[in-house]
Design a protein around this motif. Structure first.
Motif, PDB file in Angstrom:
ATOM      1  N   ASP A   1       0.824  -1.214   0.000  1.00  0.00           N
ATOM      2  CA  ASP A   1       0.000   0.000   0.000  1.00  0.00           C
ATOM      3  C   ASP A   1       0.854   1.257   0.000  1.00  0.00           C
ATOM      4  O   ASP A   1       0.538   2.236  -0.693  1.00  0.00           O
ATOM      5  CB  ASP A   1      -0.919   0.018   1.231  1.00  0.00           C
ATOM      6  N   ASP A   2       1.925   1.263   0.787  1.00  0.00           N
ATOM      7  CA  ASP A   2       2.759   2.459   0.853  1.00  0.00           C
ATOM      8  C   ASP A   2       3.433   2.736  -0.486  1.00  0.00           C
ATOM      9  O   ASP A   2       3.488   3.888  -0.936  1.00  0.00           O
ATOM     10  CB  ASP A   2       3.793   2.351   1.969  1.00  0.00           C
TER      11      ASP A   2
ATOM     12  N   GLU B   1       0.717   4.003  -2.967  1.00  0.00           N
ATOM     13  CA  GLU B   1       0.266   5.364  -2.676  1.00  0.00           C
ATOM     14  C   GLU B   1       1.347   6.389  -3.007  1.00  0.00           C
ATOM     15  O   GLU B   1       1.035   7.480  -3.515  1.00  0.00           O
ATOM     16  CB  GLU B   1      -0.153   5.462  -1.209  1.00  0.00           C
ATOM     17  N   LYS B   2       2.588   6.059  -2.736  1.00  0.00           N
ATOM     18  CA  LYS B   2       3.673   6.972  -3.109  1.00  0.00           C
ATOM     19  C   LYS B   2       3.722   7.160  -4.613  1.00  0.00           C
ATOM     20  O   LYS B   2       3.954   8.274  -5.116  1.00  0.00           O
ATOM     21  CB  LYS B   2       5.010   6.426  -2.608  1.00  0.00           C
TER      22      LYS B   2
ATOM     23  N   SER C   1       1.205   6.802  -6.770  1.00  0.00           N
ATOM     24  CA  SER C   1       0.018   7.450  -7.333  1.00  0.00           C
ATOM     25  C   SER C   1      -0.195   8.874  -6.846  1.00  0.00           C
ATOM     26  O   SER C   1      -0.694   9.717  -7.593  1.00  0.00           O
ATOM     27  CB  SER C   1      -1.229   6.611  -7.025  1.00  0.00           C
ATOM     28  N   GLN C   2       0.182   9.155  -5.567  1.00  0.00           N
ATOM     29  CA  GLN C   2      -0.137  10.476  -5.023  1.00  0.00           C
ATOM     30  C   GLN C   2       1.023  11.152  -4.313  1.00  0.00           C
ATOM     31  O   GLN C   2       0.914  12.299  -3.892  1.00  0.00           O
ATOM     32  CB  GLN C   2      -1.327  10.369  -4.057  1.00  0.00           C
TER      33      GLN C   2
ATOM     34  N   VAL D   1       1.818   8.856   1.754  1.00  0.00           N
ATOM     35  CA  VAL D   1       1.214   7.646   2.295  1.00  0.00           C
ATOM     36  C   VAL D   1       0.162   7.996   3.338  1.00  0.00           C
ATOM     37  O   VAL D   1       0.384   8.870   4.175  1.00  0.00           O
ATOM     38  CB  VAL D   1       2.295   6.738   2.929  1.00  0.00           C
TER      39      VAL D   1
ATOM     40  N   SER E   1      -5.780   4.434   5.108  1.00  0.00           N
ATOM     41  CA  SER E   1      -6.446   3.959   3.890  1.00  0.00           C
ATOM     42  C   SER E   1      -5.929   2.594   3.442  1.00  0.00           C
ATOM     43  O   SER E   1      -6.399   2.056   2.445  1.00  0.00           O
ATOM     44  CB  SER E   1      -6.250   4.964   2.754  1.00  0.00           C
TER      45      SER E   1
END
Length: 290
Positions: A242-243, A246-247, A249-250, A253, A257
């Motif tokens: 997940d981290d 998320e890094k 995509s956005q 972190v 979520s």
């Protein structure tokens, strides 16, 4: 990765070339390999009762029973299709033996290959969610083009990285067979389902551990591992934390979520299953530290 000795599964529903542009509500159930959302999150997003996804009846209007069909004519992804059949075949062999020792009757999942979108027993599925498992119809849904993305986007090339993804989804099937999804249903539906220590993360990390258990037993039975394979599998597990996602995509972190676990966690639980080959070492729901 050695594939010579692996049996090919006959539990195949090949929908490649069918259902092009299928419309409607899009959901990915139990996405684990690289699905970016979990069962409960998907349910909330699309207004679906999570109990229907975990313990309900198949959607008879959109789901199809397992069947051996074949896309017409040769395709560029036929080699990947045959590879996937072998990984599923090896999973069937391995998990039949493991569950038999526990007094559990093994029932195989069906591998459904498709292009872009397809109806499932959990609603309409699309490949943008990554490979996923539907507990209602016991199908693993895989758009084979994802293997190219695994290499190009996530930097995890090689057969064993691809095998890890399939084995993770088969891990969800094992969770379904032994009743984990039913037992954890309330947690997966509750407010604590999402987040760094939530039920969704625990479900996914256990599937990672089960993927490692498969690899351990498949190597003992079929001698599949070659130099660099374990590193390739760990690289795939790391890439889909997940981290990391998320890094990518956005740029930052948000642990609250999380639905699948961090890169470090996914590698650790996969390695734990691989090293010991013991399902009892995969109790993420009882673990204090993930």
């Amino acid at each position: 990765m050695r594939l010579d000795e692996l049996p090919e599964s006959t539990n195949i529903d090949d929908r490649r070339g069918q259902f092009g542009g299928f419309g409607g509500r899009h959901i990915a159930i139990g996405g684990g390999g690289l699905g970016l959302v979990g069962i409960v999150v998907i349910a909330m997003l699309f207004g679906i009762d999570p109990s229907q996804l975990l313990n309900g009846q198949p959607d008879t209007q959109s789901g199809f029973p397992g069947q051996q069909t074949q896309a017409a004519g040769p395709r560029a992804d036929d080699q990947q299709f045959e590879f996937a059949r072998k990984i599923v075949g090896s999973a069937e062999s391995v998990w039949t033996d493991i569950l038999a020792k526990r007094g559990v009757t093994f029932t195989p999942a069906t591998l459904t290959t498709y292009d872009e979108e397809t109806p499932t027993g959990c609603g309409d599925g699309q490949s943008s969610a990554g490979p996923f498992y539907c507990p209602n119809d016991r199908h693993i849904y895989l758009d084979l083009s994802f293997f190219n993305e695994l290499s190009s986007r996530f930097g995890a090339p090689g057969n064993f990285a691809q095998a890890y993804v399939i084995a993770h989804e088969y891990g969800h099937h094992i969770q379904n067979l032994i009743g984990t999804m039913d037992r954890e249903q309330s947690a997966l539906q509750g407010s604590g389902a999402q987040g760094a220590t939530g039920a969704s993360v625990r479900l996914e990390l256990q599937a990672d551990c089960y993927a490692g258990v498969w690899a351990n037993h498949a190597n003992t039975k079929f001698q599949i591992l070659q130099t660099g394979d374990v590193e390739g599998g760990l690289k795939a597990a790391s890439a889909v934390g997940d981290d990391a996602l998320e890094k990518q995509s956005q740029g930052y972190v948000v642990p609250d979520s999380f639905t699948h676990g961090t890169s470090a966690q996914r590698m650790r639980w996969f390695k734990r299953g691989l090293d010991g080959g013991d399902m009892d070492q995969c109790d993420t729901f009882g673990a204090r530290t993930l």
